[in-house]
Design a protein around this motif. Structure first.
Motif, short mmCIF file in Angstrom:
data_model
loop_
_atom_site.label_atom_id
_atom_site.label_comp_id
_atom_site.label_asym_id
_atom_site.label_seq_id
_atom_site.Cartn_x
_atom_site.Cartn_y
_atom_site.Cartn_z
N SER A 1 0.83 -1.21 0.00
CA SER A 1 0.00 0.00 0.00
C SER A 1 0.86 1.25 0.00
CB SER A 1 -0.92 0.00 1.23
OG SER A 1 -1.66 1.20 1.31
N ALA A 2 0.31 2.32 -0.60
CA ALA A 2 0.95 3.64 -0.54
C ALA A 2 0.09 4.61 0.26
CB ALA A 2 1.16 4.19 -1.95
N ASN A 3 -0.81 4.07 1.08
CA ASN A 3 -1.86 4.84 1.72
C ASN A 3 -1.46 5.33 3.11
OD1 ASN A 3 -4.30 5.82 2.75
ND2 ASN A 3 -5.49 4.27 1.68
N LYS A 4 -0.83 6.50 3.18
CA LYS A 4 -0.34 6.99 4.47
C LYS A 4 -1.48 7.28 5.45
CE LYS A 4 -0.50 11.00 1.84
NZ LYS A 4 -0.29 11.14 0.39
N ALA A 5 -2.60 7.82 4.95
CA ALA A 5 -3.71 8.15 5.86
C ALA A 5 -4.25 6.89 6.53
CB ALA A 5 -4.82 8.86 5.09
N LEU A 6 -4.41 5.83 5.76
CA LEU A 6 -4.93 4.59 6.31
C LEU A 6 -3.95 3.94 7.28
CD1 LEU A 6 -7.05 2.38 6.44
CD2 LEU A 6 -6.04 1.38 4.37
N LEU A 7 -2.67 3.91 6.91
CA LEU A 7 -1.66 3.31 7.79
C LEU A 7 -1.52 4.08 9.09
CD1 LEU A 7 0.00 0.74 7.15
CD2 LEU A 7 -0.95 1.77 5.11
N ALA A 8 -1.63 5.41 9.02
CA ALA A 8 -1.51 6.22 10.24
C ALA A 8 -2.72 6.03 11.14
CB ALA A 8 -1.35 7.69 9.88
N GLU A 9 -3.88 5.76 10.57
CA GLU A 9 -5.10 5.61 11.37
C GLU A 9 -5.32 4.17 11.83
OE1 GLU A 9 -9.78 5.66 10.30
OE2 GLU A 9 -8.79 7.62 10.20
N ALA A 10 -5.05 3.20 10.95
CA ALA A 10 -5.43 1.82 11.26
C ALA A 10 -4.29 0.83 11.12
CB ALA A 10 -6.59 1.41 10.35
N GLY A 11 -3.06 1.32 11.18
CA GLY A 11 -1.91 0.44 11.02
C GLY A 11 -1.92 -0.77 11.94
N PRO A 12 -2.10 -0.60 13.26
CA PRO A 12 -2.09 -1.76 14.16
C PRO A 12 -3.13 -2.81 13.81
CG PRO A 12 -1.85 0.27 15.42
CD PRO A 12 -2.16 0.68 14.00
N ALA A 13 -4.34 -2.37 13.45
CA ALA A 13 -5.40 -3.33 13.09
C ALA A 13 -5.03 -4.08 11.82
CB ALA A 13 -6.73 -2.59 12.90
N LEU A 14 -4.43 -3.41 10.85
CA LEU A 14 -4.05 -4.08 9.61
C LEU A 14 -2.88 -5.02 9.84
CD1 LEU A 14 -4.39 -1.13 7.07
CD2 LEU A 14 -5.98 -3.00 7.49
N TYR A 15 -1.94 -4.65 10.70
CA TYR A 15 -0.86 -5.55 11.07
C TYR A 15 -1.42 -6.83 11.70
CZ TYR A 15 3.56 -2.97 10.43
OH TYR A 15 4.68 -2.37 9.91
N ALA A 16 -2.42 -6.66 12.56
CA ALA A 16 -3.03 -7.82 13.22
C ALA A 16 -3.71 -8.73 12.20
CB ALA A 16 -4.04 -7.36 14.28
N GLU A 17 -4.39 -8.13 11.22
CA GLU A 17 -5.02 -8.91 10.16
C GLU A 17 -3.97 -9.68 9.37
OE1 GLU A 17 -8.09 -9.44 8.97
OE2 GLU A 17 -9.36 -8.00 10.03
N ALA A 18 -2.88 -9.03 9.04
CA ALA A 18 -1.82 -9.68 8.27
C ALA A 18 -1.24 -10.86 9.04
CB ALA A 18 -0.73 -8.68 7.93
N ALA A 19 -1.02 -10.68 10.35
CA ALA A 19 -0.47 -11.76 11.17
C ALA A 19 -1.45 -12.92 11.26
CB ALA A 19 -0.14 -11.23 12.56
N GLU A 20 -2.73 -12.60 11.43
CA GLU A 20 -3.75 -13.64 11.55
C GLU A 20 -3.81 -14.53 10.32
OE1 GLU A 20 -8.61 -14.11 12.07
OE2 GLU A 20 -7.65 -12.15 12.37
N HIS A 21 -3.63 -13.91 9.15
CA HIS A 21 -3.79 -14.66 7.90
C HIS A 21 -2.45 -15.06 7.28
CE1 HIS A 21 -8.07 -13.94 8.07
NE2 HIS A 21 -7.84 -12.65 8.25
N GLY A 22 -1.35 -14.77 7.97
CA GLY A 22 -0.04 -15.22 7.51
C GLY A 22 0.43 -14.57 6.23
N VAL A 23 0.12 -13.27 6.05
CA VAL A 23 0.51 -12.55 4.83
C VAL A 23 1.33 -11.32 5.21
CG1 VAL A 23 -1.49 -13.38 3.55
CG2 VAL A 23 -1.63 -11.21 4.82
N ASP A 24 1.89 -10.68 4.21
CA ASP A 24 2.72 -9.49 4.41
C ASP A 24 1.90 -8.21 4.24
OD1 ASP A 24 5.18 -10.64 4.98
OD2 ASP A 24 5.72 -10.85 2.88
N LEU A 25 2.32 -7.16 4.93
CA LEU A 25 1.81 -5.80 4.73
C LEU A 25 3.02 -4.89 4.60
CD1 LEU A 25 -0.40 -3.60 4.71
CD2 LEU A 25 -0.23 -3.54 7.21
#
Length: 455
Positions: free
Chosen positions: A110-134
């Protein structure tokens, strides 16, 4: 069988692209035109399987891709990809599409700074849960490789400070105000004419864009969750020609700076506690500082670490091809993980340092006062600083001609312009000093206040 033949015979990795604006178009073109090189670097071919757009019928004949790849069904597209590249920006539908991609087993770039700054931890958790990279190198400073060096190259060091020019639009505007004498509005109009600024430049000139990037930088540098709403923010709309001239007289230049700093605060019990200060605001910085020479719409990030010392990262912070370069670097990284196994770095928030209020940040002030030119004025001013435990570094005074139309009691009185530069102090103490100065009967006006950094 040669290595290239083996790469060709392996099933390709499917890449879905969300968005086909300036950056998305460059990503699509580079995926196709550099296909052979990318395959050699990854170990498998990268196949573009679809491009999600708002309007499928728009003429995109300038892109070297099959028109049949364009689709308005982004949800279906992300479920049939190995790697999803998100360059549509904003919070929604970007977040929902990224989460759906991860649940479907796709790694995300992603190139989405607004989303990463707002929801980065939640997206990291999703990535870890599903075994994929962010991965999101392109979210900060375009083509400049800054996130990976902080996250990986400096992983064995302790970063103390990140000081950056991370918005090209504001840097262009302030540079033109400095070098040509243009006013703010005129410089913004020129930036818009050249494509450096949007028709509505609010996100840039009010500091929202830089604040989102500062949150990402601070989170990585200090292993602490920092969201954009925790970043102190001031834009450049109040920067005047007089401010720029005052900086020039100090051999400084005005820049919009993103400042992320690990600091030690002393509590009432005398114990030292570590914290993180994250702020975005215009500031004077010496022309001799590496950031002082960053011109036009370029970006630069200055990092200070315990062992590595001072590091400077400089380059194009925006634009289609520069940003696509960072995106494709991430695509290669996550694709290699697909081929060789394993995953990239997840979130590192173990330090969990407190994010300090702006009043606790340590900075310096440049204060311009319009005062009466009479005995005792300087002593009054100095007393105000002393009462708030703020030390004065330098004082300059320029006599102003008498104003025959001044307020009652001041008519015909000679005035002076008093310039005070402070030593480093907590921002709360500096702000309190300014408020006290404005209440003095000998101070006609607090003409301007600007922070000073990098000296």
């Amino acid at each position: 069988m040669s290595e290239n033949q083996q790469v060709t015979q392996e099933a390709p990795l499917r890449v879905a692209l969300l968005g086909c604006g300036v950056v998305g178009s460059s990503v699509a073109r580079m995926l196709v035109e550099h296909g052979d090189d990318l395959a050699a670097r990854v170990g498998r071919r990268l196949e573009l399987v679809g491009i999600a757009v708002r309007r499928a019928g728009k003429d995109r004949s300038d892109l070297p891709v099959d028109p049949a790849l364009f689709t308005t069904d982004a949800e279906s597209l992300v479920t049939r990809a190995d790697i999803v590249v998100e360059v549509i920006g904003g919070i929604e539908p970007a977040r929902s599409l990224i989460e759906l991609a991860m649940k479907s087993g796709a790694s995300v770039v992603s190139a989405n700074k607004a989303l990463l700054a707002e929801a980065g931890p939640a997206l990291y958790a999703e990535a870890a849960e599903h075994g994929v990279d962010l991965y999101y190198e392109a979210a900060v400073a375009g083509a400049i490789p800054i996130l990976r060096p902080i996250r990986e190259s400096l992983a064995g060091d302790e970063v103390r400070k990140v000081l950056g020019i991370v918005n090209g639009t504001t840097n262009y505007v302030l540079d033109k105000m400095d070098t040509t004498g243009q006013g703010f509005a005129e410089a913004v109009e020129q930036a818009q004419a050249l494509g450096y600024a949007e028709a509505d430049p609010t996100a840039d000139v009010e500091g929202f864009d830089a604040a989102a990037k500062a949150a990402i930088l601070a989170s990585l540098a200090f292993h602490t969750r920092v969201s954009s709403d925790q970043v102190y923010r001031e834009g450049i709309t109040e920067v005047s020609a007089a401010d720029v001239q005052a900086a020039r007289e100090m051999d400084c230049v005005v820049k919009l700076l993103a400042i992320c700093e690990r600091t030690e605060t002393i509590g009432s019990d005398g114990r030292s506690t570590a914290g993180v200060s994250v702020r975005v605001h215009p500031a004077m910085i010496p022309r001799s500082h590496p950031l002082g020479g960053v011109r036009d719409a370029f970006n630069a990030v200055f990092v200070e670490a315990d062992a590595a010392g001072q590091l400077m990262f400089y380059g194009k912070g925006a634009g289609g091809d520069p940003t696509a370069s960072a995106v494709l670097g991430d695509v290669v990284a996550v694709a290699r993980h697909r081929v060789g196994g394993g995953r990239g770095h997840g979130e590192s928030a173990y330090a969990d340092l407190p994010v300090l209020e702006m009043g606790q940040a340590l900075t310096r002030y440049h204060i311009s006062l319009d005062v009466a030119d009479r005995p005792g004025v300087l002593a009054q001013v100095a007393t105000s600083f002393a009462e708030h435990a703020v030390s004065i570094e330098t004082v300059r005074q320029h006599i102003i001609a008498a104003d025959p139309d001044g307020p009652d009691g001041d008519a015909g009185e000679t005035r002076a312009n008093l310039i005070v530069v402070t030593h480093t102090a907590p921002d709360a103490a500096l702000s309190a000093t300014v408020r006290a100065l404005s209440g003095l009967d000998t101070v006609r006006e607090v003409v301007s206040v600007m922070r000073v950094e990098g000296a």
